[in-house]
Design a protein around this motif. Structure first.
Motif, short mmCIF file in Angstrom:
data_model
loop_
_atom_site.label_atom_id
_atom_site.label_comp_id
_atom_site.label_asym_id
_atom_site.label_seq_id
_atom_site.Cartn_x
_atom_site.Cartn_y
_atom_site.Cartn_z
N TRP A 10 0.83 -1.21 0.00
CA TRP A 10 0.00 0.00 0.00
C TRP A 10 0.86 1.26 0.00
N GLY A 11 1.97 1.24 -0.73
CA GLY A 11 2.85 2.40 -0.77
C GLY A 11 3.85 2.40 0.38
N ASP A 12 4.81 3.32 0.30
CA ASP A 12 5.82 3.50 1.35
C ASP A 12 6.69 2.25 1.56
N GLU A 13 6.88 1.49 0.52
CA GLU A 13 7.68 0.26 0.63
C GLU A 13 9.18 0.55 0.70
N GLY A 14 9.55 1.80 0.37
CA GLY A 14 10.98 2.15 0.31
C GLY A 14 11.43 2.31 -1.14
N LYS A 15 10.48 2.64 -2.04
CA LYS A 15 10.80 2.80 -3.46
C LYS A 15 11.86 3.90 -3.65
N GLY A 16 11.69 5.01 -2.89
CA GLY A 16 12.61 6.14 -3.03
C GLY A 16 14.04 5.71 -2.73
N SER A 36 1.81 14.89 -5.70
CA SER A 36 2.41 15.27 -4.42
C SER A 36 1.88 14.42 -3.26
N ASN A 37 1.03 13.45 -3.55
CA ASN A 37 0.65 12.46 -2.52
C ASN A 37 1.83 11.54 -2.20
N ALA A 38 2.73 11.37 -3.16
CA ALA A 38 3.90 10.52 -2.95
C ALA A 38 4.84 11.18 -1.95
N GLY A 39 5.49 10.36 -1.16
CA GLY A 39 6.56 10.84 -0.28
C GLY A 39 7.65 9.80 -0.33
N HIS A 40 8.69 10.08 -1.11
CA HIS A 40 9.77 9.10 -1.30
C HIS A 40 11.01 9.61 -0.58
N THR A 41 11.46 8.84 0.40
CA THR A 41 12.53 9.31 1.27
C THR A 41 13.88 8.74 0.85
N ILE A 123 -11.88 8.92 2.71
CA ILE A 123 -11.18 7.63 2.61
C ILE A 123 -9.78 7.73 3.20
N GLY A 124 -9.48 8.88 3.80
CA GLY A 124 -8.14 9.05 4.38
C GLY A 124 -7.10 9.44 3.34
N THR A 125 -7.46 10.36 2.42
CA THR A 125 -6.49 10.79 1.39
C THR A 125 -5.38 11.63 2.03
N THR A 126 -4.42 11.98 1.20
CA THR A 126 -3.34 12.84 1.67
C THR A 126 -3.75 14.33 1.64
N LYS A 127 -4.96 14.59 1.14
CA LYS A 127 -5.50 15.96 1.02
C LYS A 127 -4.63 16.85 0.12
N ALA A 220 4.90 5.42 -8.06
CA ALA A 220 4.48 5.96 -6.76
C ALA A 220 3.34 5.09 -6.23
N GLN A 221 3.07 5.22 -4.95
CA GLN A 221 2.05 4.39 -4.27
C GLN A 221 2.38 2.90 -4.45
N GLY A 222 1.35 2.05 -4.48
CA GLY A 222 1.64 0.62 -4.58
C GLY A 222 0.47 -0.10 -5.24
N VAL A 235 -8.34 3.64 -2.46
CA VAL A 235 -7.20 3.59 -3.38
C VAL A 235 -6.84 5.02 -3.76
N THR A 236 -5.78 5.17 -4.52
CA THR A 236 -5.47 6.49 -5.07
C THR A 236 -6.16 6.61 -6.43
N ALA A 237 -5.96 7.73 -7.11
CA ALA A 237 -6.77 7.97 -8.31
C ALA A 237 -6.02 7.66 -9.60
N ARG A 269 0.04 0.30 6.04
CA ARG A 269 -0.97 1.02 5.26
C ARG A 269 -1.24 2.35 5.96
N VAL A 270 -1.41 3.42 5.21
CA VAL A 270 -1.78 4.69 5.81
C VAL A 270 -3.07 5.15 5.14
N GLY A 271 -4.00 5.66 5.94
CA GLY A 271 -5.33 5.98 5.40
C GLY A 271 -6.28 4.82 5.73
N GLY A 299 2.68 12.72 7.75
CA GLY A 299 3.09 12.50 9.15
C GLY A 299 2.15 11.59 9.92
N ARG A 300 1.10 11.05 9.26
CA ARG A 300 0.15 10.19 9.98
C ARG A 300 0.82 8.87 10.37
N PRO A 301 0.45 8.31 11.54
CA PRO A 301 0.99 7.00 11.89
C PRO A 301 0.51 5.95 10.89
P1 IMO Z 1 4.15 6.70 -1.88
O1 IMO Z 1 4.51 7.00 -3.33
C1 IMO Z 1 1.13 5.47 0.98
C2 IMO Z 1 -2.99 6.68 0.12
C3 IMO Z 1 -3.63 7.66 1.06
C4 IMO Z 1 -5.07 7.22 0.97
C5 IMO Z 1 -5.22 6.85 -0.50
C6 IMO Z 1 -5.81 7.95 -1.37
O2 IMO Z 1 4.91 7.53 -0.91
O3 IMO Z 1 4.22 5.24 -1.65
P2 IMO Z 1 -4.77 10.23 -2.31
O4 IMO Z 1 -4.23 11.42 -1.59
O5 IMO Z 1 -3.81 9.58 -3.24
O6 IMO Z 1 -6.10 10.51 -2.97
O7 IMO Z 1 -5.11 9.17 -1.13
O8 IMO Z 1 -3.91 6.53 -0.95
N1 IMO Z 1 -1.70 7.11 -0.46
C7 IMO Z 1 -0.50 6.63 -0.09
N2 IMO Z 1 -0.17 5.77 0.88
N3 IMO Z 1 2.08 5.97 0.17
C8 IMO Z 1 1.76 6.82 -0.84
O9 IMO Z 1 2.63 7.22 -1.76
C9 IMO Z 1 0.42 7.22 -0.97
N4 IMO Z 1 -0.24 8.05 -1.80
C10 IMO Z 1 -1.54 7.97 -1.49
O10 IMO Z 1 -3.11 7.54 2.36
O11 IMO Z 1 -5.26 6.04 1.73
#
Ligand code: IMO
Ligand code: GDP
Ligand code: MG
Length: 415
Positions: A10-16, A36-41, A123-127, A220-222, A235-237, A269-271, A299-301
């Protein structure tokens, strides 16, 4: 070599981290979806850099970064990110190219995303306005980067869009209307700052392919956040899976020669949304603390739990993955026993339509006590860690090609 790096959970696997680790071997690093929903560290020499819009590979001086047609772009976040990157690399803006086809995230997208997240629709988006920007793209009312440079068209479309969005904002959400003049002036200032970076990415990349350049495609995402194949509607869009590379960059599908899936040694998973192996007890807490599992964008847990092999088998199928990078193995050290979900008690396989009802089938394997973050070759890993990797290979049917054992750039074991 043309390689895609995609997230399998569900994203944040360490792709960055992995993109940065591999980037020195590449000429081009292209993002093809998301925004900009992505956060790659990336962590190197003790520094921590978080990428939202820019491909992470640009920290390597040989790399040109492309923000492709399939992405959505928030110019404010991009410009802030470029400013921050100047601390680490000289003239980085000369190596960043933006597709003229890429859709812009507008202030009304962000505002509507924020407002909806306060309603039952949340749905818990990144806003960050991602979903609303893609809605406009497919509703054929979006504004693209290239439109910034035909001011008359841009102004007309902007004024129509804002008048429509203001009706929604005022009548449905009881919010203040937006000013079209202010937004017009703001985006014209952005246009001035972005103009030298804007390209036709289809030409740039197809030329690069013809010239035999090495290209790294950065997802980005997963897979489980994919708009079609993920855990809809949570899901994301955008399409996060490998097939999205062609669509998102205007290159043929055969452009992807190799795919590496990135999976954490556990699951997060976040969201909102279902998560079969979520652990809301001690283990989840331990993983969140040891793995510093807090969102890079919000910054969400992050919710945490054991590795889910069934989910990875599903993701690998739709991503065309045969080899993976297993990240954050170091986070598991200290556990007496490690739980792995090898499948489900009540289903043959992972199915997003049935996910709420899946009961994971667990096995327990011996843990490893010692800190493994200094390991750089397989024989420097404890036997139990090597066994854990082999068990993951057995139950996923995938080859673990690299193991990441810490956040720093060089904390990688090639298997
Ligand atoms: P990276 O690239 C983890 C999640 C949000 C929410 C759902 C929809 O860093 O892996 P959005 O803002 O895209 O409409 O939110 O997707 N989400 C991510 N979760 N890593 C991400 O990106 C994410 N991008 C979106 O938390 O559940
Ligand atoms: P991405 O969105 O897939 O690029 O992943 P994020 O950057 O959002 O989240 C991954 C987090 O884990 C970041 O804070 C990384 O610095 C960190 N990280 C990556 N690989 C490892 C690893 O092998 N071990 C540890 N402990 N941290 C890691
Ligand atoms: Mg992230």
């Amino acid at each position: 070599m043309r390689l895609a790096i995609v997230g399998l959970q569900w994203g944040d696997e360490g792709k960055g981290k992995i993109v940065d680790y591999l980037a020195k071997n590449f000429d081009v690093n292209a993002r093809y979806q998301g925004g900009s929903n992505a956060g790659h560290t990336v962590r190197y020499d003790g520094k921590k850099v978080i990428f939202h819009q820019v491909p992470c590979g640009v920290l390597s001086k040989s790399v040109t970064g492309i923000i492709g047609a399939g992405c959505v772009l928030d110019p404010k976040i991009l410009l802030e990110e470029i400013d921050n990157l100047r601390k680490y690399v000289d003239k980085v803006e000369e190596r960043i190219k933006i597709s003229k086809f890429c859709h812009l995230i507008m202030p009304y997208h962000i505002l509507i995303d924020e407002i909806r997240e306060g309603t039952k629709q949340a749905i818990g988006t990144t806003k960050k306005g991602i979903g609303v920007a893609y809605e406009d793209k497919y509703g054929r009312t979006g504004i693209r980067v290239g439109d910034l440079f035909r001011a008359e068209f841009f102004e007309k479309r902007l004024r129509i869009n804002i008048s429509r969005k203001n009706l929604i904002l005022m009548d449905i959400y009881n919010a203040e209307p937006l000013s079209d003049n202010e937004i017009f002036d703001l985006y014209m200032r952005y246009a001035e700052k972005l103009k030298d970076m804007v390209v036709d990415d289809t030409k740039f990349l197809n030329d690069a392919i013809t010239a035999g350049k090495n290209i790294l495609f950065e997802g980005a995402q997963g897979a489980l956040l994919d708009i079609d194949f993920g855990t809809y509607p949570y899901v994301t869009a955008s399409h996060t899976i490998t097939s999205s590379v062609g669509i998102g960059l205007g290159v043929p599908p055969r452009s992807v020669e190799h795919v590496l899936g990135v999976a954490k040694a556990y699951t997060t998973r976040v969201g909102q949304g279902p998560f079969p192996t979520e652990d809301s007890g001690q283990l989840g807490k331990m993983l969140r603390e040891s793995g510093a599992e807090f969102g890079s964008t919000t910054g969400r847990p992050r919710r945490c739990g054991p590795f889910d092999a069934g989910l990875i088998r599903y993701a690998a199928r739709i991503d065309g993955v045969t080899e993976i990078v297993l990240t954050k193995l170091d986070v598991l050290s200290g556990l007496d026993k490690i739980r792995i979900a090898i499948g489900y008690e009540n289903a043959e396989e992972f199915d997003p339509f049935n996910i709420e009802h899946l009961t994971p089938k667990y096995i327990e394997v011996p843990g490893f006590k010692r800190d493994i973050s200094g390991a750089r070759s397989p024989d420097e890993l404890p036997r139990e860690a090597r066994d854990y990797i082999r068990i993951i290979e057995d139950y996923t049917g995938l080859k673990v090609r690299y193991v990441s054992v810490g956040p720093e750039r060089d904390a990688v074991v090639e298997m």
